[in-house]
Design an enzyme around this catalytic site. Structure first.
Site, short mmCIF file in Angstrom:
data_model
loop_
_atom_site.label_atom_id
_atom_site.label_comp_id
_atom_site.label_asym_id
_atom_site.label_seq_id
_atom_site.Cartn_x
_atom_site.Cartn_y
_atom_site.Cartn_z
N GLU A 146 0.82 -1.22 0.00
CA GLU A 146 0.00 0.00 0.00
C GLU A 146 0.86 1.27 0.00
O GLU A 146 0.40 2.32 -0.40
CB GLU A 146 -0.94 0.02 1.22
N HIS A 194 8.49 -26.83 0.53
CA HIS A 194 7.79 -27.91 -0.16
C HIS A 194 6.68 -27.38 -1.05
O HIS A 194 5.81 -28.13 -1.47
CB HIS A 194 7.24 -28.90 0.87
N LYS A 236 -13.95 0.88 -3.96
CA LYS A 236 -14.96 1.26 -2.95
C LYS A 236 -16.11 2.01 -3.63
O LYS A 236 -17.28 1.77 -3.34
CB LYS A 236 -14.34 2.17 -1.89
O1 PA5 Z 1 -3.05 1.43 5.99
C1 PA5 Z 1 -4.16 1.89 5.88
O2 PA5 Z 1 -4.41 3.09 6.09
C2 PA5 Z 1 -5.33 1.00 5.53
O3 PA5 Z 1 -4.93 -0.33 5.34
C3 PA5 Z 1 -6.39 1.05 6.62
O4 PA5 Z 1 -5.82 0.61 7.82
C4 PA5 Z 1 -7.60 0.20 6.27
O5 PA5 Z 1 -8.12 0.58 5.04
C5 PA5 Z 1 -8.67 0.34 7.35
O6 PA5 Z 1 -9.08 1.67 7.46
P1 PA5 Z 1 -9.83 2.19 8.73
O7 PA5 Z 1 -8.94 2.05 9.88
O8 PA5 Z 1 -10.16 3.61 8.42
O9 PA5 Z 1 -11.07 1.35 8.89
#
Ligand code: PA5
Length: 474
Positions: A324, A345, A460
């Site tokens: 990310e 394996h 989303k």
């Molecule tokens: O790293 C990030 O920001 C994302 O992976 C969030 O943690 C994830 O989308 C969850 O978001 P939120 O904490 O707003 O529910």
């Protein structure tokens, strides 16, 4: 008493098929400049609340010195500090419930999951309360839209558990920085509904502990039910960088983990990163080696090859952190977790003879947590293992690590190795902070903003349109 440090050895990447020492030496000035910029610009701007240029937004540099600030806060304010409140709430929950359901997705749960797996007993949830040190069982949900998985946990929670030490009471820790993530929100409805059915509406204030931003749908819900305890995801700390905030520390503390040792490990890594020169700096070496393998040798698959079952979810946490953060603008290597010796394996055939696009970043553990098992003698010696009778499992594991590295090197395939002294809280603090700092440094090196995840928005929006369009869903 000073606790042992993790180490990083990259000799296995300075070989045929890898990079040269002079290529790495040439990169150190730039790496040091990036490191200095992370403090002199990123962290300074974050603390001063400065106007940040559009192409540097979001700037979630707050994670960098978060462990230092958490520890200092505790030194100064004890019970009323954030750590003091976490410890107190964790104690209350430990003493009042048999199980805890942690709801959250992505950065809002993966760090806690990794800490539980690394630092608790492997079959923790199966053990009776006394063998769990008087701590509740812990389950993770709200990280998917999987009907049967959610029903499975609800089914478990509906079993008659009244003979359990605390009468089968359970609690919810719900974690969402935005407070509006659909997976977590849908799960919260289900689990709050169940909690209310079992223990009544009035119990919700005690048994639901939200960790969220200052405003949002989850914050509104917390207000509405009057939660006794709630925690903030700190400003300027992104989800996947939040393990050393209440996001990771509250579940860890409920499990009885030593969160001070965890934070001290991270704090130590901060000191090392800030002060050690290029060639001595394990964060910069990790970034430099992996970056040069990618840019000079087209090695763009990063295998985090963990040599302990208990570190699989550390690998998954890192997959998310790296993917990310750096997977942007059609750039960024692909992270992949392998758990060995299990995956010797399954994946190793490809790692040994497949496309030459992989580096094995080993994570090894020097010392097991439990007494060492020996192979031992057996009448009949049918499996012909008697000649290894005086070898222990850690010795077999070390032979597997050495043998695998040797096989990769003999075919000019690069490796590096992070070694944890043990899977302790202190070592986990060090390695998690190391990998977070390395991820940001690499983003800066690539000219990519490591914070934010704009690419996650498209699905989303599509999903919302599909759900709210009024058309039947296929
Ligand atoms: O790293 C990030 O920001 C994302 O992976 C969030 O943690 C994830 O989308 C969850 O978001 P939120 O904490 O707003 O529910």
């Amino acid at each position: 008493m000073s606790l042992p440090l993790i180490t990083f050895n990259f000799d296995g990447s300075l070989m045929e098929g890898g990079i040269t020492a002079s290529e790495l030496d040439a990169l150190y000035p730039q790496l040091e400049q990036i490191r200095d910029g992370m403090y002199q610009q990123d962290l300074r701007e974050f603390h001063e609340g400065a106007e940040v240029a559009a192409d540097r937004q979001p700037l979630d540099a707050g994670f960098m010195d978060l462990p230092d600030r958490m520890l200092a806060g505790y030194d100064e304010q004890r019970e009323s500090s954030e750590i003091g409140r976490i410890l107190e709430t964790a104690r209350r929950i430990r003493e009042s419930v048999d199980r805890v359901v942690v709801l959250g997705i992505g950065g809002s749960y993966m760090g806690a999951r990794a800490l539980m797996d690394a630092c608790c007993e492997p079959y923790y949830n199966e053990l009776p309360r006394a063998d769990r040190g008087g701590r509740p069982r812990m389950y993770f949900e709200g990280n998917n839209l999987d009907n049967d998985a959610m029903q499975g946990l609800l089914h478990l929670l509906r079993q008659d558990d009244s003979s359990a030490p605390l009468g089968g009471r359970w609690a919810i820790v719900v974690i969402s920085k935005s407070g509006g993530t659909i997976e977590t929100a849908v799960a919260l409805r289900q689990f709050v509904g169940e909690l209310e059915r079992q223990f009544g509406r009035d119990s919700l204030a005690e048994l639901v502990i939200p960790v969220t931003g200052p405003a949002g749908k989850l914050a509104d819900f917390a207000d509405a039910i009057g939660c006794r305890d709630r925690f903030l995801v700190p400003e300027g700390v992104g989800g996947r960088f939040s393990v050393f905030s209440p996001v990771g520390l509250l579940p860890a503390s409920i499990l009885g983990l030593d969160i001070m040792a965890l934070l001290r490990g991270a704090w130590l890594m901060n000191g090392h990163f800030q002060s050690a020169a290029g060639g001595e700096n394990m964060v910069l070496n990790y970034v430099g080696v992996n970056h040069l393998l990618e840019t000079l040798r087209n090695i763009d698959v990063r295998v985090l090859s963990v040599w302990s079952k208990s570190l699989e979810t550390l690998g998954l946490w890192y997959d998310q952190l790296f993917a990310e953060s750096v997977g942007k603008q059609e750039r960024g290597a692909t992270p992949l977790t392998a758990v060995n010796t299990r995956d010797l394996h399954s994946r190793t055939q490809q790692h040994q003879e497949g496309v030459r696009n992989k580096v094995m970043n080993n994570v090894a553990v020097a010392r097991p947590r439990c007494d060492e098992l020996m192979v031992g003698m057996q009448d009949g010696d049918y499996d012909k293992l008697n000649e290894l009778a005086d070898k222990s499992l850690p010795e077999l594991m070390q032979a597997a690590i050495d043998g695998t590295n040797e096989a990769y090197h003999s075919d000019a395939r690069p490796t590096t190795t992070i070694t944890l002294p043990q899977t302790s809280e202190h070592a986990m603090g060090q390695v998690m902070q190391m990998l977070m700092l390395a991820t940001v440094a690499e983003g800066r090196l690539l000219g990519i903003n490591p914070y934010g995840q704009p690419g996650v928005e498209q699905y989303k929006q599509n999903m919302n349109r599909i759900l709210r369009s009024g058309q039947p869903i296929q």
